[in-house]
Design an enzyme around this catalytic site. Structure first.
Site, mmCIF file in Angstrom:
data_model
loop_
_atom_site.group_PDB
_atom_site.id
_atom_site.type_symbol
_atom_site.label_atom_id
_atom_site.label_comp_id
_atom_site.label_asym_id
_atom_site.label_seq_id
_atom_site.Cartn_x
_atom_site.Cartn_y
_atom_site.Cartn_z
ATOM 1 N N ARG A 1 86.942 62.639 60.097
ATOM 2 C CA ARG A 1 86.166 62.045 59.005
ATOM 3 C C ARG A 1 86.956 60.994 58.211
ATOM 4 O O ARG A 1 86.798 60.861 57.005
ATOM 5 C CB ARG A 1 85.631 63.129 58.059
ATOM 6 C CG ARG A 1 84.670 64.097 58.728
ATOM 7 C CD ARG A 1 83.432 63.386 59.289
ATOM 8 N NE ARG A 1 82.599 64.302 60.056
ATOM 9 C CZ ARG A 1 82.658 64.415 61.390
ATOM 10 N NH1 ARG A 1 83.494 63.653 62.088
ATOM 11 N NH2 ARG A 1 81.887 65.254 62.024
ATOM 12 N N SER B 1 76.451 66.084 53.980
ATOM 13 C CA SER B 1 77.462 67.140 53.845
ATOM 14 C C SER B 1 78.417 66.811 52.713
ATOM 15 O O SER B 1 78.991 65.729 52.664
ATOM 16 C CB SER B 1 78.243 67.300 55.147
ATOM 17 O OG SER B 1 77.400 67.763 56.178
ATOM 18 N N GLU C 1 83.785 65.314 51.247
ATOM 19 C CA GLU C 1 83.391 64.353 52.277
ATOM 20 C C GLU C 1 82.589 63.231 51.626
ATOM 21 O O GLU C 1 82.684 62.071 52.014
ATOM 22 C CB GLU C 1 82.560 65.043 53.368
ATOM 23 C CG GLU C 1 82.201 64.138 54.532
ATOM 24 C CD GLU C 1 81.620 64.886 55.710
ATOM 25 O OE1 GLU C 1 80.806 64.283 56.428
ATOM 26 O OE2 GLU C 1 81.980 66.054 55.936
#
Length: 308
Positions: A180, A230, A300
């Site tokens: 990520r 998310s 995130e």
């Protein structure tokens, strides 16, 4: 909050600017959470050359922020000082199928449109983008992934513009992908297009995989709510949603913000939430998970701007 107007100074520094430049532009309507203060100056470039021209003439002391679809973003209530750049329009929104089972996309293209274009061309390997609520620019920056695939698996190269106004092309290795995230070499670059490698596939099978991804999202995620995708990265050795649930945070509320009952790694604006509500709820979730399990959850969702 209202910032001093810097648009006249920017136009004076770059008199041949062709894109749209607005002072104190509202950001909340652009974000999926529908929260946050204004951008001191919001610029939508006409094309890559226009973007490079402005960056080459942008005073170094002016802060620069880049946003995309604002799907995975919290803009704080005080707004964003300096210049905010948001790519859009035809110049950054085109998709082309190229030789060698490749697909080239502008970075303002939503991920789902890339998945659909690949399926229409019988290109396999890009169906996972159907499950990502963002645009290609964000996918490059975050190494976005879902349902068994991620950007690093398919990217050949990315094109962008540096803070100094230089147009550059980065190879896959240059991107420095990790979970990520992309590497330090990409910092300060505004991505404008990307080239992906697919593989020959059966159109019906690819569409069936996309339908499976769609059904899984609709069954498990609050996609019809004001949310940002998310919230936290999965820590090594655990799943964020399970840790949040075990800490008793499912349904937890602060102001108008709530941990989703459907999927507790999603925060939602139930109506009237402020950015402080949403971010504060996330921090409370982090605190409770740490207290309950010892895990440190890392955001995130990106949080930008200043508090009110």
């Amino acid at each position: 909050m209202t910032f001093p107007d810097i648009t006249q100074d920017l136009r004076a520094a770059a008199p041949e600017l062709r894109g749209r430049l607005l002072a104190n532009a509202e950001m909340a309507p652009l974000t999926w959470f529908r929260v946050g203060g204004p951008a001191q100056a919001l610029f939508t470039p006409a094309d890559e050359a226009d973007l490079a021209y402005l960056l080459a003439h942008l005073p170094r002391e002016i802060p620069l922020t880049v946003v995309g679809l604002c799907s995975n973003l919290i803009v704080r209530d005080g707004g964003i000082p300096g210049l905010v750049i948001r790519l859009g329009g035809k110049a950054f929104g085109e998709i082309a199928i190229e030789d060698g089972d490749r697909l080239r996309s502008g970075t303002a293209v939503p991920d789902v449109k890339v998945a659909r274009a690949a399926a229409d061309a019988s290109l396999d390997g890009l169906a996972f983008y159907r499950g990502i609520p963002g645009c290609i620019g964000g996918a490059l920056r975050m190494n976005a992934g879902a349902h068994g695939g991620e950007t690093t698996d398919v990217l050949v190269e990315a094109r962008g513009v540096t803070r100094a106004g230089e147009i550059v092309t980065l190879s896959h290795a240059d991107m420095g992908f990790a979970y990520r995230s992309s590497g330090a070499s990409t910092q300060g670059i505004i991505f404008t297009s990307a080239l992906f490698q697919g593989r020959p596939g059966d159109k019906a099978q690819i569409q069936a995989e996309m339908d499976r991804v769609t059904a899984a999202r609709e069954a498990a995620q609050p996609i019809k709510e004001r949310t940002g995708g998310s919230t936290f990265k999965n820590p090594e050795g655990g799943k964020a949603w399970q840790l949040i649930d075990a800490a008793g945070c499912r349904g937890l509320r602060i102001g108008g913000a709530q941990v989703s009952e459907m999927h507790c790694n999603f925060l939602i604006n139930t109506g009237g939430a402020t950015a402080a509500d949403v971010e504060g709820l996330g921090e409370e979730v982090r605190r409770r998970v740490k207290e309950n399990s010892g895990y440190d959850l890392h955001w995130e969702i990106k949080r930008i701007g200043v508090a009110a």
